[in-house]
Write a protein that holds these residues in place. Structure first.
Motif, short mmCIF file in Angstrom:
data_model
loop_
_atom_site.label_atom_id
_atom_site.label_comp_id
_atom_site.label_asym_id
_atom_site.label_seq_id
_atom_site.Cartn_x
_atom_site.Cartn_y
_atom_site.Cartn_z
N ALA A 18 0.83 -1.22 0.00
CA ALA A 18 0.00 0.00 0.00
C ALA A 18 0.87 1.27 0.00
CB ALA A 18 -0.93 -0.01 1.20
N ASN A 19 2.13 1.14 0.43
CA ASN A 19 3.03 2.31 0.46
C ASN A 19 3.80 2.49 -0.85
OD1 ASN A 19 2.31 2.56 3.14
ND2 ASN A 19 4.00 1.23 3.82
N THR A 25 -3.20 9.59 -5.93
CA THR A 25 -3.81 8.80 -4.87
C THR A 25 -5.10 8.19 -5.41
OG1 THR A 25 -2.97 10.44 -3.37
CG2 THR A 25 -4.58 8.91 -2.45
N PRO A 26 -5.24 6.86 -5.37
CA PRO A 26 -6.46 6.26 -5.94
C PRO A 26 -7.70 6.66 -5.14
CG PRO A 26 -5.06 4.58 -4.88
CD PRO A 26 -4.32 5.87 -4.81
N SER A 27 -8.86 6.74 -5.83
CA SER A 27 -10.09 7.17 -5.13
C SER A 27 -10.46 6.14 -4.06
CB SER A 27 -11.23 7.40 -6.12
OG SER A 27 -11.33 6.30 -6.97
N ILE A 30 -5.84 1.00 -1.92
CA ILE A 30 -5.43 -0.33 -2.40
C ILE A 30 -5.78 -1.37 -1.34
CG2 ILE A 30 -3.41 -1.77 -2.91
CD1 ILE A 30 -2.10 0.67 -4.16
N ASP A 31 -6.42 -2.45 -1.78
CA ASP A 31 -6.72 -3.58 -0.90
C ASP A 31 -5.57 -4.58 -1.09
OD1 ASP A 31 -7.58 -6.05 0.06
OD2 ASP A 31 -9.69 -5.61 -0.39
N LEU A 62 10.80 -2.93 0.20
CA LEU A 62 10.67 -2.47 -1.19
C LEU A 62 9.20 -2.66 -1.63
CD1 LEU A 62 13.91 -4.23 -2.52
CD2 LEU A 62 13.62 -1.77 -2.15
N PRO A 63 8.34 -1.67 -1.30
CA PRO A 63 6.90 -1.83 -1.54
C PRO A 63 6.52 -2.10 -2.99
CG PRO A 63 7.34 0.14 -0.21
CD PRO A 63 8.67 -0.40 -0.63
N ASP A 64 7.35 -1.61 -3.94
CA ASP A 64 7.02 -1.76 -5.37
C ASP A 64 7.66 -3.00 -6.00
OD1 ASP A 64 5.49 0.64 -6.57
OD2 ASP A 64 6.94 1.62 -5.25
#
Ligand code: CIR
Length: 267
Positions: A18-19, A25-27, A30-31, A62-64
């Motif tokens: 999520a980070n 920023t998505p409406s 993120i789940d 490494l969130p991505d």
């Protein structure tokens, strides 16, 4: 791009997903659980399509890291290990480098100040097309060009989208898919000017940029579910080219600007 790959490297999603970096920023937030399930379905589909799927462990720091495509460009038995454009993502390439070495792939590193994200690199079989974006610079593109010197290098400015392949991809060796946003059209026009694109490829425009990013694996084409305007065009093309379409939902990864190609390195 390898159009008949045998192996897919994928990297699991960390709990810290999520980070990850986001253009906007998505409406809806993120789940992460759903994102993990979608990523799992992606890996399972690649297995069903006959690929040996090799998983690189997720790294919480490494969130991505699931966007593994950005870390390396592999063509045949040779790989460029990228110096990623976003400082936050640097380090993701290390584990991938290690796996590629284990697979006996010859590796070459992109060196700073050159930067390359794999999402900016489209290998069509005829050209090595590199998008010059906020993530990939000209020094990086030129280093890539010398690593893969047997493929003509074409550099094109990318404005208004994260990566080159956020708005286009190769359906097969002779067919390119483009979205229809201003960014996609601009890239098409530039490429057509530089390398006479429409003489080399059939160009298909799709109403949705996200839908223009597909995975091409032998006779199989993986597309994103949930783009009803683009889907019939892809279906008709698949029929014409004797390809089999497979739909997959990646909605949670789209929120993080991920597309289909970004979740694997096909070898
Ligand atoms: C990033 O901003 O770097 C990631 N959140 C998304 C990377 C997507 N990569 C790709 O499409 N090749």
């Amino acid at each position: 791009m390898n159009f008949s790959p045998q192996v897919a490297l994928v990297r699991n999603l960390p709990n810290s997903f999520a980070n990850c970096l986001k253009q906007e920023t998505p409406s809806e937030a993120i789940d992460v659980l759903r994102a993990k399930a979608q990523h799992q379905q992606y890996s399972e589909l690649l297995k069903r399509l006959g690929l040996r799927v090799i998983e690189v462990a997720a790294d919480e720091a490494l969130p991505d890291c699931c966007f593994i495509e950005d870390t390396a460009v592999v063509i045949g038995n040779k790989a460029a290990i990228n110096f990623l454009g976003a400082a936050e993502r640097r380090g993701e390439e290390k584990q991938v480098h290690q796996k590629l070495r284990e697979l006996k792939i010859e590796t070459h590193s992109i060196e700073a100040p050159g930067t390359v994200d794999g999402g900016d690199v489209l290998v069509t079989g005829q050209h090595l097309i590199v998008g010059l974006s906020a993530r990939t610079n000209e020094q990086g593109a030129r280093q890539l060009g010398s690593i893969f010197s047997d493929i003509p290098l074409v550099m094109v400015p990318v404005k208004g989208s994260l990566h080159l392949k956020s708005v286009l991809s190769a359906f097969d060796r002779h067919t390119l898919l483009f979205g229809q946003s201003a960014a996609a059209r601009q890239i098409f026009m530039e490429l057509d000017k530089i390398c006479n694109l429409s003489r080399h490829y059939e160009i298909i425009f799709l109403p949705d940029d996200v839908a223009a990013n597909v995975l091409s694996i032998g006779v199989n084409i993986v597309i994103q579910e949930g783009f009803p305007e683009s889907e019939p065009i892809l279906q008709e093309l698949a029929l014409k080219r004797n390809k089999k379409l497979h739909k997959i939902t990646m909605s949670e990864l789209i929120k993080a600007d991920g597309a289909l190609t970004c979740c694997s390195i096909l070898i």
